[in-house]
Design a protein around this motif. Structure first.
Motif, PDB file in Angstrom:
ATOM      1  N   UNK A 175       0.835  -1.212   0.000  1.00  0.00           N
ATOM      2  CA  UNK A 175       0.000   0.000   0.000  1.00  0.00           C
ATOM      3  C   UNK A 175       0.866   1.257   0.000  1.00  0.00           C
ATOM      4  N   UNK A 176       1.928   1.255   0.790  1.00  0.00           N
ATOM      5  CA  UNK A 176       2.815   2.415   0.828  1.00  0.00           C
ATOM      6  C   UNK A 176       3.442   2.680  -0.532  1.00  0.00           C
ATOM      7  N   UNK A 177       3.868   1.610  -1.191  1.00  0.00           N
ATOM      8  CA  UNK A 177       4.461   1.766  -2.519  1.00  0.00           C
ATOM      9  C   UNK A 177       3.424   2.269  -3.505  1.00  0.00           C
ATOM     10  N   UNK A 178       2.213   1.703  -3.445  1.00  0.00           N
ATOM     11  CA  UNK A 178       1.134   2.146  -4.337  1.00  0.00           C
ATOM     12  C   UNK A 178       0.838   3.629  -4.139  1.00  0.00           C
ATOM     13  N   UNK A 179       0.712   4.056  -2.887  1.00  0.00           N
ATOM     14  CA  UNK A 179       0.383   5.456  -2.608  1.00  0.00           C
ATOM     15  C   UNK A 179       1.521   6.392  -2.989  1.00  0.00           C
ATOM     16  N   UNK A 180       2.769   5.941  -2.840  1.00  0.00           N
ATOM     17  CA  UNK A 180       3.906   6.757  -3.264  1.00  0.00           C
ATOM     18  C   UNK A 180       3.905   6.950  -4.775  1.00  0.00           C
ATOM     19  N   UNK A 181       3.564   5.895  -5.514  1.00  0.00           N
ATOM     20  CA  UNK A 181       3.478   5.982  -6.978  1.00  0.00           C
ATOM     21  C   UNK A 181       2.347   6.922  -7.385  1.00  0.00           C
ATOM     22  N   UNK A 182       1.205   6.778  -6.725  1.00  0.00           N
ATOM     23  CA  UNK A 182       0.054   7.639  -7.031  1.00  0.00           C
ATOM     24  C   UNK A 182       0.393   9.100  -6.778  1.00  0.00           C
ATOM     25  N   UNK A 183       1.107   9.385  -5.687  1.00  0.00           N
ATOM     26  CA  UNK A 183       1.494  10.763  -5.355  1.00  0.00           C
ATOM     27  C   UNK A 183       2.383  11.391  -6.416  1.00  0.00           C
ATOM     28  N   UNK A 184       3.154  10.571  -7.118  1.00  0.00           N
ATOM     29  CA  UNK A 184       4.045  11.111  -8.143  1.00  0.00           C
ATOM     30  C   UNK A 184       3.294  11.540  -9.398  1.00  0.00           C
ATOM     31  N   UNK A 185       2.014  11.153  -9.505  1.00  0.00           N
ATOM     32  CA  UNK A 185       1.175  11.479 -10.671  1.00  0.00           C
ATOM     33  C   UNK A 185       1.926  11.218 -11.984  1.00  0.00           C
ATOM     34  N   UNK A 186       2.404   9.986 -12.114  1.00  0.00           N
ATOM     35  CA  UNK A 186       3.135   9.579 -13.328  1.00  0.00           C
ATOM     36  C   UNK A 186       2.168   9.506 -14.506  1.00  0.00           C
ATOM     37  N   UNK A 187       2.606  10.003 -15.644  1.00  0.00           N
ATOM     38  CA  UNK A 187       1.804   9.969 -16.859  1.00  0.00           C
ATOM     39  C   UNK A 187       1.382   8.542 -17.166  1.00  0.00           C
ATOM     40  N   UNK A 188       0.115   8.363 -17.514  1.00  0.00           N
ATOM     41  CA  UNK A 188      -0.400   7.022 -17.798  1.00  0.00           C
ATOM     42  C   UNK A 188       0.256   6.389 -19.024  1.00  0.00           C
ATOM     43  N   UNK A 189       0.863   7.225 -19.884  1.00  0.00           N
ATOM     44  CA  UNK A 189       1.557   6.683 -21.049  1.00  0.00           C
ATOM     45  C   UNK A 189       2.922   6.117 -20.687  1.00  0.00           C
ATOM     46  N   UNK A 190       3.392   6.464 -19.491  1.00  0.00           N
ATOM     47  CA  UNK A 190       4.688   5.966 -19.026  1.00  0.00           C
ATOM     48  C   UNK A 190       4.503   4.688 -18.227  1.00  0.00           C
ATOM     49  N   UNK A 191       5.517   3.856 -18.233  1.00  0.00           N
ATOM     50  CA  UNK A 191       5.471   2.613 -17.479  1.00  0.00           C
ATOM     51  C   UNK A 191       6.568   2.581 -16.420  1.00  0.00           C
ATOM     52  N   UNK A 192       6.477   1.604 -15.544  1.00  0.00           N
ATOM     53  CA  UNK A 192       7.419   1.450 -14.442  1.00  0.00           C
ATOM     54  C   UNK A 192       8.076   0.086 -14.591  1.00  0.00           C
ATOM     55  N   UNK A 193       9.356  -0.004 -14.276  1.00  0.00           N
ATOM     56  CA  UNK A 193      10.071  -1.262 -14.409  1.00  0.00           C
ATOM     57  C   UNK A 193      10.599  -1.764 -13.084  1.00  0.00           C
TER      58      UNK A 193
END
Length: 512
Positions: free
Chosen positions: A37-55
């Motif tokens: 959950x902490x990782x999910x919320x940290x990612x959400x807070x960064x407001x990463x563009x939906x066209x970008x992916x995470x590795x």
């Protein structure tokens, strides 16, 4: 149901039960869910563009599960990068998959640092397994602890649909670079539902996870099912048969998913004995063909163990399982399709064949991939006009509905117009007592087009000559199927899942 729900539900049901063991690191289901959950919320807070992916680039280390489930809960796509990628492959995949943030185990950080000048879109690196990482040019490097320090452990609030993409794994590509297989929440949830229903495991089992998480079998099929069922998972970051034996003996591991080469390395290890592995009761295996000769060794060494074969692929998930009661009567089969799973055998025109007729294995349903990332042409080629996914495997069904795989269509040898299947020859070679491993492939011939050849690893204390092995094959095979060349080698190149890389073996023989 979504992927994140698999962990959330188990955390509610088994909050204080140990979910993960990796070395001296432990986490309960509650702790694992909170970390995710902490990782999910940290990612959400960064407001990463939906066209970008995470590795993610890591072996099976302690933090991998939390990152996996955290990204699934965030609504973003996580690309699982192989630790065996070359620098060229890694650079290509990060660029082609549009990865702008990557989680990296500290042991692999230096490899990526050396590629940064060629990865202008990669803006954030989150490192785990260590700390005290600074900034390098415009690439921000943070430890995982720094990244999540201000994020909440509450369930993230984000709208996700079951058909949304959430993960990418990689498989061989025709261009020389890996193809990204994009899958939905629904396609991989069903893998765990089927695993729970049809594998011979219970929530009392302690499951060893040694197959890499960047591969479908290790992550989606085995580990994910373990989490859904509330089993304890023991992670093994690097395969070592002696360590695996110790985990059974000292950590009470009771079950594991292994590929055939791993099984062989356990049974031939100097530290192996029945007494030391008495806790081991179940082995789910697959990822590559198992010869009847190897199966005989498995049953001879550990007759009480439940050996359960399965078959699947990156594009379609787990497809079949052979129940334990059929281990001898259907020894050459990979089992029957899972309950409710559509599968057929078709000819070159896509017409369904009858029982016993050989053709390509195709499947249809929620379990199939969404497609290859950013590659509509190969995605279109992978499906028939009627929506069947083409597996690339040649096989047939018997009268009881069991699937028998003949070979990969790309590995088939065409000699003088005759189809020769390497697995048939491999099965014979494996039955020789002096053979430890072998791979059969086609080599060029001016008269016949192709002829069978083999690379063979001999058992350490036994010997056999090339001519003796060829003559042995002639006692069990038609003459046109005998290997025309046998080369004894010290090793055979394999993928991370243990499949032989026949394209690499064949290269030296097909040079113009």
């Amino acid at each position: 149901m979504l992927i994140g729900d698999l962990l959330k539900n188990s955390a509610k049901k088994y909050p204080n039960k140990i979910a993960i063991i990796e070395g001296n690191n432990l986490a309960t289901f509650r702790e694992l869910n909170q970390a995710a959950n902490q990782i999910a919320n940290a990612i959400i807070q960064k407001t990463i563009n939906k066209e970008s992916n995470i590795g993610i680039l890591s072996a099976n280390y302690f933090e991998y599960p939390a990152i996996y489930f955290g990204l699934a809960k965030s609504g973003h796509i996580l690309a699982h990068l192989s630790t065996r990628f070359s620098s060229a492959e890694l650079t290509h995949v990060i660029k082609d998959t549009n990865i702008t943030l990557i989680f990296i185990h500290t042991s692999l950080l230096s490899q990526v640092k050396g590629l940064l000048q060629n990865l202008p879109k990669l803006k954030d690196i989150i490192v785990f397994g260590g700390d005290n990482f600074g900034n390098i040019d415009d690439i921000r490097i943070l430890s995982l602890e720094q990244f999540i320090k201000s994020s909440s452990a509450a369930e993230p609030v984000v709208e996700i649909r079951t058909q949304d993409p959430f993960a990418i794994t990689f498989t061989g590509g025709t261009t020389g670079f890996p193809k990204g297989v994009v899958v939905s929440h629904a396609s991989r949830v069903i893998a765990s539902v089927r695993g729970e229903r049809e594998y011979d495991i219970s929530n009392h089992d302690i499951n060893c996870c040694s197959t890499p998480f960047f591969h479908i079998a290790g992550l989606f099929v085995w580990f994910q099912t373990s989490i859904k069922m509330g089993c304890t998972s023991v992670l093994l970051a690097k395969w070592d048969p002696a360590e695996f034996i110790q985990l059974i003996e000292n950590k009470s591991v009771t079950s594991a998913f292994l590929v055939p080469t791993q099984i062989s390395s356990v049974l031939t290890n100097p530290k192996f004995s029945r007494a030391r592995v008495k806790n081991w009761r179940y082995c789910n295996y697959g990822g590559a063909p198992t010869s009847p000769a190897q199966l005989e060794i498995m049953l001879d060494k550990l007759p009480e163990l439940v050996w359960e074969d399965q078959y699947g692929q990156s594009e379609a998930g787990n497809l079949t399982v052979r129940p334990k009661e059929f281990i001898l009567s259907k020894a050459k089969s990979v089992g029957r399709p899972f309950q409710g799973l559509e599968m057929a055998i078709v000819d070159n025109h896509g017409i369904e064949l009858n029982q016993g007729e050989r053709g390509e294995v195709v499947t249809k349903g929620v379990h199939t991939m969404l497609g290859y990332y950013n590659d509509p042409k190969q995605t279109s080629d992978a499906f028939t006009e009627n929506g069947w996914l083409k597996t690339g495997d040649i096989g047939y069904f018997d009268e009881d509905g069991f699937l028998f795989l003949v070979d990969r269509s790309k590995d088939m040898i065409i000699s003088g117009g005759e189809n020769i299947y390497p697995t048939e020859i491999e099965s014979v070679i494996y039955s020789h007592p002096a053979v430890f491993e072998c791979a059969v492939f086609g080599i060029p011939d001016d008269e016949w087009g192709e002829l069978p050849a083999a690379h063979v690893i001999r058992v350490a204390d036994k010997s056999v000559s090339e001519q003796e092995l060829i003559e042995y094959c002639l006692t069990k095979l038609a003459r046109h199927k005998k290997p025309r060349l046998i080369k004894f080698v010290d090793s055979i190149p394999k993928t991370a899942i243990g499949k032989f890389q026949k394209n690499l073996i064949k290269t030296e023989y097909w040079i113009d």
